[in-house]
Design a protein around this motif. Structure first.
Motif, PDB file in Angstrom:
ATOM      1  N   LYS A 143       0.842  -1.208   0.000  1.00  0.00           N
ATOM      2  CA  LYS A 143       0.000   0.000   0.000  1.00  0.00           C
ATOM      3  C   LYS A 143       0.871   1.249   0.000  1.00  0.00           C
ATOM      4  O   LYS A 143       1.853   1.342   0.737  1.00  0.00           O
ATOM      5  CB  LYS A 143      -0.897   0.014   1.245  1.00  0.00           C
ATOM      6  CG  LYS A 143      -1.853   1.198   1.325  1.00  0.00           C
ATOM      7  CD  LYS A 143      -2.234   1.514   2.749  1.00  0.00           C
ATOM      8  CE  LYS A 143      -1.064   2.103   3.511  1.00  0.00           C
ATOM      9  NZ  LYS A 143      -1.417   2.539   4.875  1.00  0.00           N
ATOM     10  N   ALA A 145       0.326   5.580   0.275  1.00  0.00           N
ATOM     11  CA  ALA A 145      -0.696   6.519   0.749  1.00  0.00           C
ATOM     12  C   ALA A 145      -0.141   7.929   0.752  1.00  0.00           C
ATOM     13  O   ALA A 145       1.059   8.150   0.973  1.00  0.00           O
ATOM     14  CB  ALA A 145      -1.179   6.133   2.147  1.00  0.00           C
ATOM     15  N   SER A 157      -3.505   0.270  -3.362  1.00  0.00           N
ATOM     16  CA  SER A 157      -2.957  -0.975  -2.827  1.00  0.00           C
ATOM     17  C   SER A 157      -3.039  -2.096  -3.862  1.00  0.00           C
ATOM     18  O   SER A 157      -3.890  -2.085  -4.760  1.00  0.00           O
ATOM     19  CB  SER A 157      -3.701  -1.413  -1.556  1.00  0.00           C
ATOM     20  OG  SER A 157      -5.039  -1.774  -1.859  1.00  0.00           O
ATOM     21  N   GLU A 199      -8.316   6.030   3.213  1.00  0.00           N
ATOM     22  CA  GLU A 199      -7.965   5.262   4.407  1.00  0.00           C
ATOM     23  C   GLU A 199      -8.097   6.139   5.642  1.00  0.00           C
ATOM     24  O   GLU A 199      -7.630   7.283   5.656  1.00  0.00           O
ATOM     25  CB  GLU A 199      -6.537   4.735   4.297  1.00  0.00           C
ATOM     26  CG  GLU A 199      -6.088   3.928   5.523  1.00  0.00           C
ATOM     27  CD  GLU A 199      -4.630   3.520   5.451  1.00  0.00           C
ATOM     28  OE1 GLU A 199      -4.335   2.331   5.620  1.00  0.00           O
ATOM     29  OE2 GLU A 199      -3.782   4.415   5.225  1.00  0.00           O
ATOM     30  N   LYS A 201      -7.011   6.157   9.614  1.00  0.00           N
ATOM     31  CA  LYS A 201      -6.017   5.474  10.449  1.00  0.00           C
ATOM     32  C   LYS A 201      -5.811   6.217  11.751  1.00  0.00           C
ATOM     33  O   LYS A 201      -5.627   7.431  11.756  1.00  0.00           O
ATOM     34  CB  LYS A 201      -4.692   5.373   9.683  1.00  0.00           C
ATOM     35  CG  LYS A 201      -3.621   4.551  10.370  1.00  0.00           C
ATOM     36  CD  LYS A 201      -2.386   4.446   9.499  1.00  0.00           C
ATOM     37  CE  LYS A 201      -1.319   3.581  10.129  1.00  0.00           C
ATOM     38  NZ  LYS A 201      -0.112   3.473   9.267  1.00  0.00           N
ATOM     39  N   TRP A 207      -7.076   0.752  11.590  1.00  0.00           N
ATOM     40  CA  TRP A 207      -7.162   1.435  10.299  1.00  0.00           C
ATOM     41  C   TRP A 207      -8.283   0.827   9.468  1.00  0.00           C
ATOM     42  O   TRP A 207      -8.663  -0.338   9.637  1.00  0.00           O
ATOM     43  CB  TRP A 207      -5.833   1.432   9.534  1.00  0.00           C
ATOM     44  CG  TRP A 207      -5.177   0.114   9.252  1.00  0.00           C
ATOM     45  CD1 TRP A 207      -4.115  -0.428   9.886  1.00  0.00           C
ATOM     46  CD2 TRP A 207      -5.511  -0.820   8.197  1.00  0.00           C
ATOM     47  NE1 TRP A 207      -3.763  -1.633   9.338  1.00  0.00           N
ATOM     48  CE2 TRP A 207      -4.596  -1.891   8.290  1.00  0.00           C
ATOM     49  CE3 TRP A 207      -6.478  -0.852   7.204  1.00  0.00           C
ATOM     50  CZ2 TRP A 207      -4.634  -2.991   7.430  1.00  0.00           C
ATOM     51  CZ3 TRP A 207      -6.529  -1.933   6.331  1.00  0.00           C
ATOM     52  CH2 TRP A 207      -5.612  -2.989   6.460  1.00  0.00           C
ATOM     53  N   ARG A 209      -9.734   0.827   5.333  1.00  0.00           N
ATOM     54  CA  ARG A 209      -9.584   1.180   3.924  1.00  0.00           C
ATOM     55  C   ARG A 209     -10.942   1.097   3.227  1.00  0.00           C
ATOM     56  O   ARG A 209     -11.652   0.092   3.370  1.00  0.00           O
ATOM     57  CB  ARG A 209      -8.608   0.239   3.219  1.00  0.00           C
ATOM     58  CG  ARG A 209      -7.180   0.300   3.718  1.00  0.00           C
ATOM     59  CD  ARG A 209      -6.316  -0.636   2.879  1.00  0.00           C
ATOM     60  NE  ARG A 209      -5.014  -0.868   3.492  1.00  0.00           N
ATOM     61  CZ  ARG A 209      -4.131  -1.771   3.053  1.00  0.00           C
ATOM     62  NH1 ARG A 209      -4.426  -2.506   1.983  1.00  0.00           N
ATOM     63  NH2 ARG A 209      -2.981  -1.935   3.667  1.00  0.00           N
ATOM     64  N   THR A 251     -10.674  -3.662   7.243  1.00  0.00           N
ATOM     65  CA  THR A 251     -10.374  -3.070   8.552  1.00  0.00           C
ATOM     66  C   THR A 251      -9.355  -3.936   9.275  1.00  0.00           C
ATOM     67  O   THR A 251      -9.321  -5.163   9.100  1.00  0.00           O
ATOM     68  CB  THR A 251     -11.633  -2.941   9.427  1.00  0.00           C
ATOM     69  OG1 THR A 251     -12.103  -4.252   9.784  1.00  0.00           O
ATOM     70  CG2 THR A 251     -12.728  -2.196   8.689  1.00  0.00           C
TER      71      THR A 251
END
Length: 329
Positions: A143, A145, A157, A199, A201, A207, A209, A251
């Motif tokens: 992934k 970000a 991802s 996402e 977090k 976290w 997504r 998750t």
């Protein structure tokens, strides 16, 4: 004798008169007092002169490391043996399992990259039965970000999932002997999933997504697998590939819930835009307790619903005692 008395009376009268006289000049008496002179020895004040001194800079060659790495490796084993005259019932057995988890993370300013590899494999052998797998998984997640705010990021991802070994179902023939039937193997199935979205977090334990644009390719490289597995994992018999567009949620929660006790769970949902009534779901939960720095006890459970594999929920559970090595500790 008379002279002595006369002298004594004269001194006494003089002192009495002196003490009672109001005309004594105190200023004159004060001038008679002696005080030590100040600064008897002359002292010069030093003049400080500050001069710059050049010190050569040491060549430390210090660099910032934006990478963090975690590695764990564990082995679990279970064995049981019974004598021929054991009346309590039982069967000789041995089970061995191994797992490896590698994770690395790169973070610099608003950009981050995370890759995680999970490898699991285990086998069980009971006396009088063929070998069976207790665990078999290959999972690789990547992934990238870009941070948008304190908790939100835009991500992309790619992850891959399959298994190491062949999977079998078992039946008995007319002689009572077990007959294995192959139902899966490496890259049959294999899954490659690409996703972009947002996402959420938290700094430590959670976290989420939200993959608004997700594509998944399902591979079944064994073209004859449909003969023993009619659903063929959703791939049309005779073909080796299927592509799906979907909405995805993933998750992850991981936290030390007590001293030396860690809880980790991951849930994933894959909703094909063409078949929203049939949503693929998977839940993994692992509870691990450390006995000491090496020995640990863990219990793991998996629940999977995928109508391309089975119309019912698939479930597995394992309790194990083994050794686990972690870097860093």
């Amino acid at each position: 004798m008379l002279r002595f008395l006369f002298t004594f009376l004269f001194v006494g009268v003089s002192c009495s008169a002196f003490s009672q006289s109001p005309d004594i000049d105190t200023a004159a008496l004060e001038s008679l007092r002696q005080y030590p002179k100040k600064n008897l020895l002359p002292v010069r004040r030093p003049v400080l002169q500050l001069l710059p001194v050049e010190i050569p800079d040491p060549e430390l060659e210090m660099q910032i490391n934006y990478w963090r790495n975690w590695v764990s490796f564990g082995v679990n084993m279970n064995q049981a043996t019974f004598s021929e005259n054991w009346r309590g019932g039982g069967v000789n057995s041995i089970a061995v399992g191994a797992q490896t988890n590698f994770k690395t993370e790169y973070t610099k300013e608003e950009r981050s990259f995370v890759t995680e590899v999970i490898l699991q494999y285990g086998k069980l052998k009971n006396k009088g039965q063929l070998q069976r797998k207790t665990n078999d998984r290959i999972y690789w997640d990547n992934k990238v970000a870009l941070k948008l705010s304190k908790h939100w990021s835009f991500f992309g991802s790619v992850n891959f999932e399959s298994q190491f070994d062949k999977g079998f179902s078992y039946k008995k023939d007319s002689n009572g002997d077990e007959v294995p039937t192959i139902i899966s193997r490496f890259m049959s199935p294999g899954y490659l999933t690409e996703s972009i979205g947002f996402e959420y977090k938290t700094p430590k334990s959670f976290w989420l997504r939200i993959g608004t644009g997700t594509a998944r390719q399902t591979f079944v490289l064994d073209k004859d697998l449909y003969l023993t597995n009619p659903k063929n994992f959703g791939v049309t018999p005779g073909k080796t590939f299927r592509n799906e567009l979907a909405f995805q949620l993933v998750t992850n929660f991981e936290k030390d819930i007590a001293t030396n006790v860690n809880l980790k769970s991951r849930y994933s949902m894959f909703a094909n835009y063409e078949q929203l009534r049939n949503i693929d779901q998977r839940l993994d939960i692992t509870l691990q307790a450390k006995v000491n720095r090496v020995v640990n006890v863990s219990i793991a459970g998996i629940a999977v619903y995928d109508d391309d594999a089975s119309t019912r929920i698939q479930a597995s559970q394992a309790l194990s005692l083994g050794v686990m090595f972690k870097i860093p500790r």
